[in-house]
Motif scaffolding. Structure first.
Motif, PDB file in Angstrom:
ATOM      1  N   LEU A  44      13.853  70.942 -72.586  1.00  0.00           N
ATOM      2  CA  LEU A  44      13.387  69.554 -72.475  1.00  0.00           C
ATOM      3  C   LEU A  44      14.556  68.631 -72.144  1.00  0.00           C
ATOM      4  CD1 LEU A  44      10.746  70.645 -73.676  1.00  0.00           C
ATOM      5  CD2 LEU A  44      10.697  68.694 -75.225  1.00  0.00           C
ATOM      6  N   GLY A  45      15.674  68.834 -72.860  1.00  0.00           N
ATOM      7  CA  GLY A  45      16.814  67.945 -72.715  1.00  0.00           C
ATOM      8  C   GLY A  45      17.328  67.882 -71.294  1.00  0.00           C
ATOM      9  N   HIS A  46      17.447  69.041 -70.627  1.00  0.00           N
ATOM     10  CA  HIS A  46      18.016  69.002 -69.274  1.00  0.00           C
ATOM     11  C   HIS A  46      17.053  68.327 -68.304  1.00  0.00           C
ATOM     12  CE1 HIS A  46      15.713  72.340 -67.556  1.00  0.00           C
ATOM     13  NE2 HIS A  46      16.418  72.271 -66.445  1.00  0.00           N
ATOM     14  N   ILE A  80      23.806  63.818 -76.137  1.00  0.00           N
ATOM     15  CA  ILE A  80      24.351  64.020 -77.484  1.00  0.00           C
ATOM     16  C   ILE A  80      24.056  65.470 -77.845  1.00  0.00           C
ATOM     17  CG2 ILE A  80      24.341  63.270 -79.895  1.00  0.00           C
ATOM     18  CD1 ILE A  80      23.142  60.590 -78.970  1.00  0.00           C
ATOM     19  N   SER A  81      25.112  66.275 -77.877  1.00  0.00           N
ATOM     20  CA  SER A  81      24.938  67.714 -78.056  1.00  0.00           C
ATOM     21  C   SER A  81      25.557  68.158 -79.369  1.00  0.00           C
ATOM     22  CB  SER A  81      25.599  68.432 -76.884  1.00  0.00           C
ATOM     23  OG  SER A  81      25.373  69.814 -76.957  1.00  0.00           O
ATOM     24  N   SER A  82      25.274  69.414 -79.752  1.00  0.00           N
ATOM     25  CA  SER A  82      25.860  69.937 -80.985  1.00  0.00           C
ATOM     26  C   SER A  82      27.141  70.722 -80.717  1.00  0.00           C
ATOM     27  CB  SER A  82      24.835  70.815 -81.717  1.00  0.00           C
ATOM     28  OG  SER A  82      24.472  71.899 -80.901  1.00  0.00           O
ATOM     29  N   ARG A 125      18.085  84.334 -77.753  1.00  0.00           N
ATOM     30  CA  ARG A 125      19.095  83.487 -77.087  1.00  0.00           C
ATOM     31  C   ARG A 125      18.708  82.015 -77.159  1.00  0.00           C
ATOM     32  NH1 ARG A 125      20.333  85.554 -71.314  1.00  0.00           N
ATOM     33  NH2 ARG A 125      21.355  83.516 -71.331  1.00  0.00           N
ATOM     34  N   MET A 126      17.424  81.729 -77.047  1.00  0.00           N
ATOM     35  CA  MET A 126      16.986  80.329 -77.121  1.00  0.00           C
ATOM     36  C   MET A 126      17.304  79.755 -78.505  1.00  0.00           C
ATOM     37  SD  MET A 126      13.486  78.720 -75.710  1.00  0.00           S
ATOM     38  CE  MET A 126      12.312  79.487 -76.753  1.00  0.00           C
ATOM     39  N   LEU A 127      17.116  80.572 -79.532  1.00  0.00           N
ATOM     40  CA  LEU A 127      17.416  80.114 -80.900  1.00  0.00           C
ATOM     41  C   LEU A 127      18.877  79.745 -81.066  1.00  0.00           C
ATOM     42  CD1 LEU A 127      15.535  82.369 -83.455  1.00  0.00           C
ATOM     43  CD2 LEU A 127      15.400  79.883 -83.176  1.00  0.00           C
ATOM     44  N   HIS A 138      10.348  76.299 -76.187  1.00  0.00           N
ATOM     45  CA  HIS A 138      10.643  76.529 -77.609  1.00  0.00           C
ATOM     46  C   HIS A 138       9.360  76.464 -78.454  1.00  0.00           C
ATOM     47  CE1 HIS A 138      14.242  76.765 -80.395  1.00  0.00           C
ATOM     48  NE2 HIS A 138      13.212  76.779 -81.215  1.00  0.00           N
ATOM     49  N   SER A 139       8.351  75.755 -77.958  1.00  0.00           N
ATOM     50  CA  SER A 139       7.062  75.713 -78.677  1.00  0.00           C
ATOM     51  C   SER A 139       6.418  77.107 -78.733  1.00  0.00           C
ATOM     52  CB  SER A 139       6.093  74.747 -77.996  1.00  0.00           C
ATOM     53  OG  SER A 139       6.646  73.461 -77.948  1.00  0.00           O
ATOM     54  N   ASP A 140       6.673  77.940 -77.721  1.00  0.00           N
ATOM     55  CA  ASP A 140       6.159  79.318 -77.756  1.00  0.00           C
ATOM     56  C   ASP A 140       6.737  80.030 -78.987  1.00  0.00           C
ATOM     57  OD1 ASP A 140       5.167  78.614 -75.264  1.00  0.00           O
ATOM     58  OD2 ASP A 140       6.518  79.917 -74.113  1.00  0.00           O
ATOM     59  N   LEU A 141       8.024  79.827 -79.178  1.00  0.00           N
ATOM     60  CA  LEU A 141       8.719  80.472 -80.284  1.00  0.00           C
ATOM     61  C   LEU A 141       8.222  79.932 -81.639  1.00  0.00           C
ATOM     62  CD1 LEU A 141      10.993  82.353 -81.111  1.00  0.00           C
ATOM     63  CD2 LEU A 141      12.626  80.616 -80.462  1.00  0.00           C
ATOM     64  N   HIS A 142       8.097  78.592 -81.754  1.00  0.00           N
ATOM     65  CA  HIS A 142       7.570  78.017 -83.002  1.00  0.00           C
ATOM     66  C   HIS A 142       6.195  78.628 -83.329  1.00  0.00           C
ATOM     67  CE1 HIS A 142      10.556  74.806 -83.443  1.00  0.00           C
ATOM     68  NE2 HIS A 142      10.194  74.176 -82.347  1.00  0.00           N
ATOM     69  N   GLN A 143       5.375  78.811 -82.280  1.00  0.00           N
ATOM     70  CA  GLN A 143       3.997  79.258 -82.535  1.00  0.00           C
ATOM     71  C   GLN A 143       3.900  80.751 -82.809  1.00  0.00           C
ATOM     72  OE1 GLN A 143       0.827  76.813 -80.307  1.00  0.00           O
ATOM     73  NE2 GLN A 143       2.678  76.507 -79.120  1.00  0.00           N
TER      74      GLN A 143
HETATM   75  P1  NAP Z   1      15.404  74.472 -76.452  1.00  0.00           P
HETATM   76  O1  NAP Z   1      15.469  74.797 -75.012  1.00  0.00           O
HETATM   77  O2  NAP Z   1      15.649  75.533 -77.444  1.00  0.00           O
HETATM   78  O3  NAP Z   1      16.412  73.219 -76.699  1.00  0.00           O
HETATM   79  C1  NAP Z   1      16.623  72.654 -77.944  1.00  0.00           C
HETATM   80  C2  NAP Z   1      18.048  72.109 -77.994  1.00  0.00           C
HETATM   81  O4  NAP Z   1      18.231  71.459 -79.258  1.00  0.00           O
HETATM   82  C3  NAP Z   1      19.131  73.169 -77.942  1.00  0.00           C
HETATM   83  O5  NAP Z   1      19.468  73.541 -76.657  1.00  0.00           O
HETATM   84  C4  NAP Z   1      20.281  72.472 -78.656  1.00  0.00           C
HETATM   85  O6  NAP Z   1      20.959  71.616 -77.728  1.00  0.00           O
HETATM   86  C5  NAP Z   1      19.582  71.591 -79.671  1.00  0.00           C
HETATM   87  N1  NAP Z   1      19.591  72.209 -81.015  1.00  0.00           N
HETATM   88  C6  NAP Z   1      18.968  73.337 -81.412  1.00  0.00           C
HETATM   89  N2  NAP Z   1      19.216  73.596 -82.697  1.00  0.00           N
HETATM   90  C7  NAP Z   1      19.999  72.612 -83.142  1.00  0.00           C
HETATM   91  C8  NAP Z   1      20.595  72.291 -84.390  1.00  0.00           C
HETATM   92  N3  NAP Z   1      20.435  73.087 -85.449  1.00  0.00           N
HETATM   93  N4  NAP Z   1      21.354  71.170 -84.485  1.00  0.00           N
HETATM   94  C9  NAP Z   1      21.522  70.375 -83.413  1.00  0.00           C
HETATM   95  N5  NAP Z   1      21.005  70.631 -82.208  1.00  0.00           N
HETATM   96  C10 NAP Z   1      20.252  71.728 -82.076  1.00  0.00           C
HETATM   97  O7  NAP Z   1      13.965  73.871 -76.832  1.00  0.00           O
HETATM   98  P2  NAP Z   1      12.919  73.053 -75.916  1.00  0.00           P
HETATM   99  O8  NAP Z   1      11.994  74.017 -75.266  1.00  0.00           O
HETATM  100  O9  NAP Z   1      13.651  72.058 -75.130  1.00  0.00           O
HETATM  101  O10 NAP Z   1      12.059  72.326 -77.051  1.00  0.00           O
HETATM  102  C11 NAP Z   1      12.685  71.400 -77.934  1.00  0.00           C
HETATM  103  C12 NAP Z   1      11.710  70.978 -79.011  1.00  0.00           C
HETATM  104  O11 NAP Z   1      10.663  70.192 -78.423  1.00  0.00           O
HETATM  105  C13 NAP Z   1      11.004  72.121 -79.737  1.00  0.00           C
HETATM  106  O12 NAP Z   1      10.871  71.770 -81.109  1.00  0.00           O
HETATM  107  C14 NAP Z   1       9.637  72.167 -79.066  1.00  0.00           C
HETATM  108  O13 NAP Z   1       8.634  72.716 -79.868  1.00  0.00           O
HETATM  109  C15 NAP Z   1       9.392  70.700 -78.840  1.00  0.00           C
HETATM  110  N6  NAP Z   1       8.409  70.379 -77.795  1.00  0.00           N
HETATM  111  C16 NAP Z   1       7.658  69.271 -77.995  1.00  0.00           C
HETATM  112  C17 NAP Z   1       6.772  68.860 -77.034  1.00  0.00           C
HETATM  113  C18 NAP Z   1       6.002  67.596 -77.222  1.00  0.00           C
HETATM  114  O14 NAP Z   1       4.980  67.412 -76.549  1.00  0.00           O
HETATM  115  N7  NAP Z   1       6.457  66.692 -78.060  1.00  0.00           N
HETATM  116  C19 NAP Z   1       6.613  69.630 -75.866  1.00  0.00           C
HETATM  117  C20 NAP Z   1       7.409  70.755 -75.692  1.00  0.00           C
HETATM  118  C21 NAP Z   1       8.325  71.114 -76.660  1.00  0.00           C
HETATM  119  P3  NAP Z   1      22.571  71.453 -77.762  1.00  0.00           P
HETATM  120  O15 NAP Z   1      23.121  72.794 -77.474  1.00  0.00           O
HETATM  121  O16 NAP Z   1      22.837  70.462 -76.679  1.00  0.00           O
HETATM  122  O17 NAP Z   1      22.928  70.916 -79.110  1.00  0.00           O
END
Ligand code: NAP
Ligand code: ZN
Length: 348
Positions: free
Chosen positions: A187-189, A205-207, A330-332, A42-47
């Motif tokens: 990250l969560g999984h 804890i999911s949405s 789809r990731m969004l 998801h960081s790719d998308l943020h950037q």
């Molecule tokens: P991802 O695959 O898109 O997963 C994010 C999850 O957050 C979604 O699957 C969803 O889970 C939940 N979510 C998304 N929008 C939401 C909303 N509006 N309300 C409630 N829950 C919501 O993303 P990822 O790649 O795991 O990355 C997650 C975040 O970590 C990003 O912000 C990324 O930039 C950041 N990140 C940080 C680091 C670091 O070093 N700290 C490293 C990598 C990534 P549910 O469907 O279960 O609700």
């Protein structure tokens, strides 16, 4: 120089398109890698959308890189041609400051060099990531991947894996720990699988209710909704640690009430906009709110070896690079089970 094919964002918020650029010839301490797979974070998308500010274009994203060594510099000691290797979010750091000295290059006091959307230590040359056919990286920032791990499913370990492993270790999660994971995405999984492999009781804890069966299969004992009052009654002051991976802004005050006295919530998600925090939920229970950034090289190797030993890897959906813009959409929507991985053969 070698010319490589890639996919790049030419401007913020635009669709990614084919792009060619040059990689340097490997220097004495460099390794050249033929990239086989690259995870989509998801960081790719943020950037690429410049949600964190300061993005530079054209930008080739990708920091979950795995492949095979194709060339090594004259002084490279740890790698040989044909080795399976990985590269995560960093390709260099000062290697002199206290943090680098402790193997915490991600907190390099001079700033680490990011795999993409960053500048080499010369301060000029832009770095470009893994949605590309080859990469040249200093050997100190290259990780070994055990033949026991399938390469495609190992790619997400280089960011999603280490980003969740590091806080689980830092907060000493083990048998008897009660860990909650907010957001079941990439990250969560990994947080669920790793915390379960460390012996913790894991709650997701999911949405939405859509991922309940998956959560149990991944290793979670409980699955609750962040939108239901019942969750906050039943799990009041329950968790030693909450790993928050949510990529969007959320009112965290309420979730802090789920943390035990002296427990912590660690923020991993980095949403575009901040949310206010009230001191009350922290003060009432001496709770901590912390953040954590990826992990150092030593710990990344430790995590990869732990995963090889425990048989932990990512659940992926393999895509050709041509589907990357669709994958972002789809990731969004949270519609990914649980990490897109690009098959780099589609770029050749
Ligand atoms: P991802 O695959 O898109 O997963 C994010 C999850 O957050 C979604 O699957 C969803 O889970 C939940 N979510 C998304 N929008 C939401 C909303 N509006 N309300 C409630 N829950 C919501 O993303 P990822 O790649 O795991 O990355 C997650 C975040 O970590 C990003 O912000 C990324 O930039 C950041 N990140 C940080 C680091 C670091 O070093 N700290 C490293 C990598 C990534 P549910 O469907 O279960 O609700
Ligand atoms: Zn990442």
């Amino acid at each position: 120089m070698s010319t490589v094919n890639s996919y790049a964002a030419y401007q913020a918020k635009e669709a990614l398109k084919p792009y060619q650029f040059e990689r340097r010839e490997p220097g004495p301490h460099d390794v050249m890698i033929d990239i086989h797979y690259c995870g989509v974070c998801h960081s790719d998308l943020h950037q690429v959308r410049d949600e964190w500010g300061g993005a530079t274009f054209p930008m080739v994203p990708g920091h979950e890189i795995v492949g095979k060594v194709s060339q090594v510099g004259s002084r490279v000691k740890k790698f040989k041609v044909g080795d399976s290797v990985g590269v995560g979010c960093m390709v260099d750091s000062c290697q002199e400051c206290a943090s680098c000295g402790e193997g915490l290059e991600q907190y390099c006091e001079k700033g680490f060099v990011g795999t993409y959307n960053s500048k080499e230590r010369d301060g000029k040359t832009p770095t470009q990531g893994g949605y590309s056919t080859k990469i040249v990286v200093k050997e100190d920032f290259v990780l070994k991947i055990s033949p026991r791990l399938p390469l495609d499913k190992a790619a997400p370990l280089l960011c999603a894996g280490i980003t969740t492993y590091s806080p689980l270790r830092h907060w000493k999660v083990g048998p008897g720990s009660k860990v909650a994971v907010m957001g079941l995405g990439g990250l969560g999984h990994m947080a669920v699988k790793l915390a379960a492999a460390m012996g913790a009781e894991v709650t997701v804890i999911s949405s939405s209710n859509k991922k309940k069966e998956d959560a149990h299969r991944l290793g979670a004992t409980h699955y609750v909704l962040g939108s239901e009052d019942e969750t906050f009654k039943k799990y009041n002051r329950y968790f030693d640690l909450i790993i928050n991976t949510v990529s969007a802004s959320l009112d965290l005050n309420r979730f802090l009430g789920l943390v035990k006295r002296d427990g912590a919530m660690v923020l991993l998600g980095i949403p575009e906009r901040p949310e206010p925090i009230h001191p009350f939920p922290l003060v009432m229970g001496r709770r901590s709110l912390a953040g954590s950034l990826i992990g150092g090289i030593k710990e990344t190797q430790e995590m990869l070896d732990f995963c090889a030993e425990k048989g932990v890897a990512s659940d992926i959906e393999l895509i050709p690079v041509q589907k990357i813009n669709e994958a972002y959409e789809r990731m969004l929507k949270g519609d990914v089970r649980y990490r897109f991985v690009i098959d780099i053969a589609s770029l050749k």
